[in-house]
Design a protein around this motif. Sequence first.
Motif, mmCIF file in Angstrom:
data_model
loop_
_atom_site.group_PDB
_atom_site.id
_atom_site.type_symbol
_atom_site.label_atom_id
_atom_site.label_comp_id
_atom_site.label_asym_id
_atom_site.label_seq_id
_atom_site.Cartn_x
_atom_site.Cartn_y
_atom_site.Cartn_z
ATOM 1 N N SER A 40 0.943 -1.152 0.225
ATOM 2 C CA SER A 40 -0.117 -0.119 0.065
ATOM 3 C C SER A 40 0.472 0.913 -0.143
ATOM 4 O O SER A 40 2.268 1.128 0.148
ATOM 5 C CB SER A 40 -0.718 0.102 1.695
ATOM 6 N N ALA A 41 0.158 2.424 0.226
ATOM 7 C CA ALA A 41 0.787 3.392 -0.071
ATOM 8 C C ALA A 41 1.044 3.614 1.830
ATOM 9 O O ALA A 41 0.733 3.480 2.229
ATOM 10 C CB ALA A 41 0.238 4.521 0.057
ATOM 11 N N GLU A 70 1.817 4.210 -3.681
ATOM 12 C CA GLU A 70 1.823 3.437 -3.789
ATOM 13 C C GLU A 70 2.971 2.538 -5.113
ATOM 14 O O GLU A 70 4.251 1.845 -4.727
ATOM 15 C CB GLU A 70 0.857 1.912 -4.829
ATOM 16 N N SER A 73 5.824 3.298 -2.456
ATOM 17 C CA SER A 73 5.814 2.291 -1.705
ATOM 18 C C SER A 73 6.813 1.257 -2.762
ATOM 19 O O SER A 73 8.272 0.523 -1.722
ATOM 20 C CB SER A 73 4.721 1.556 -1.120
ATOM 21 N N GLU A 92 4.680 -1.952 -11.774
ATOM 22 C CA GLU A 92 3.566 -0.518 -11.536
ATOM 23 C C GLU A 92 2.801 -0.602 -12.375
ATOM 24 O O GLU A 92 3.277 -1.416 -13.772
ATOM 25 C CB GLU A 92 4.265 -0.017 -11.313
ATOM 26 N N THR A 132 2.542 -3.145 -6.476
ATOM 27 C CA THR A 132 1.528 -2.047 -6.565
ATOM 28 C C THR A 132 0.048 -2.061 -5.815
ATOM 29 O O THR A 132 -0.293 -3.107 -6.355
ATOM 30 C CB THR A 132 1.482 -0.764 -7.249
ATOM 31 N N SER A 151 -5.863 -2.615 -2.197
ATOM 32 C CA SER A 151 -4.719 -3.370 -1.579
ATOM 33 C C SER A 151 -5.368 -5.031 -1.798
ATOM 34 O O SER A 151 -3.922 -5.618 -1.755
ATOM 35 C CB SER A 151 -3.304 -3.084 -0.589
#
Length: 392
Positions: A40-41, A70, A73, A92, A132, A151
């Motif tokens: 997750s972010a 994300e 991250s 991503e 992501t 997520s």
Amino acid sequence: MRVVAKFGGTSLGSGDRINRAADSVAAAVEDGHELAVVVSAMGSTTDDLLDEITFEADEEDRSEIVSMGERISVRMLKAALTARGIDARFLEPGSEGWPIITDEFGEVDVAETRKRALEVADSLDDAVPVITGFLAEGTDGSVTTLGRGGSDTTAVMLGKYMQADEVVIVTDVEGVMTGDPRVVEGARNVGEISVDELRNLSFRGAEVVAPSALSYKDGTLGVRVVHYQHGDLLTGGTSIEGEFESLVDMRERPLACLTVAGRAIRNQSGVFQSLASALGEADVNVDAVASGLDSITFYIDEDEAERAENILHREVIANDALSSITVDAPLAVVRVTGGELPNQPGIMGDIVNPLADARINVHDIITSATSVALFVGWDDREETLEITQDLF
């Protein structure tokens, strides 16, 4: 063992926590397990980004903006894994090998996503993919999102399509608790809980695993929730058991509907308790309960109706707030059970309108987080079951 590990925003909320996450992934890889990681972010990044969109922005631009949490991250965790000597790569939307594709309606393209997820699974020996969460890619290459709790959805979906043995949700709670430890004393971890139980809790506010994620869990896929401080991805926490299937069924025996009327009884404590306790002490099983401002209705086996009526009548006589009891029988109940019911706008109309078209009177509807119970006349039961089964 093949594991998909999902790290929530809290578990990645600082450099120290990212280090802790990387340590747990590295330990599992070094023990010989295949790992894919969903992130997750960091912290509240997504909410912060959304708060800053104070201008008119179309959906495509909004998705691109909120995706940045994300995207940061995956780069952070990939770098931390590389620093530990673990071969890792981040994925991503737009990356070569990105797995989750949505169609023109924004829904997951199951066939394409499953194919791509298996390709990711085939590459687990080469490097740990850090993926992501929450994000998807449209057929035109645009960034799309999977909605609230996306997520979790990413992790369980990929776990299913990658044929993983287990999905581990790493979060800021000690698995599923017997109660909110911030409110009740003595709350403890529940070592095991069924997917049905957790879905009901999730739809009613328990922030453990997003309900949309649980729809992807099948009987062969393990799902476990652990605290980010635990440090071991392969043990501890709460195991989520079983799978949830949409089901339409009908109670085989007829019910009686016993309604107790009174004056604003919903606002008076102890009334429901006295009625329910009286039935319980007499060993009368209650199939369902409905309440209004001035009434409480109990659905019980028709064979128990006369005895239950006398029991409740004694309570009516003894309580000035109650005025009368009436019985309606025989009734049938058809139940629709499905974990995604609350997420379908208009679902009640979809269920009830065909019954109205068939001139079937619905005596009552009782809903829970994941089911709808339709109470109809006993003679209408077979037609109600057939119509409802056709819908699902």
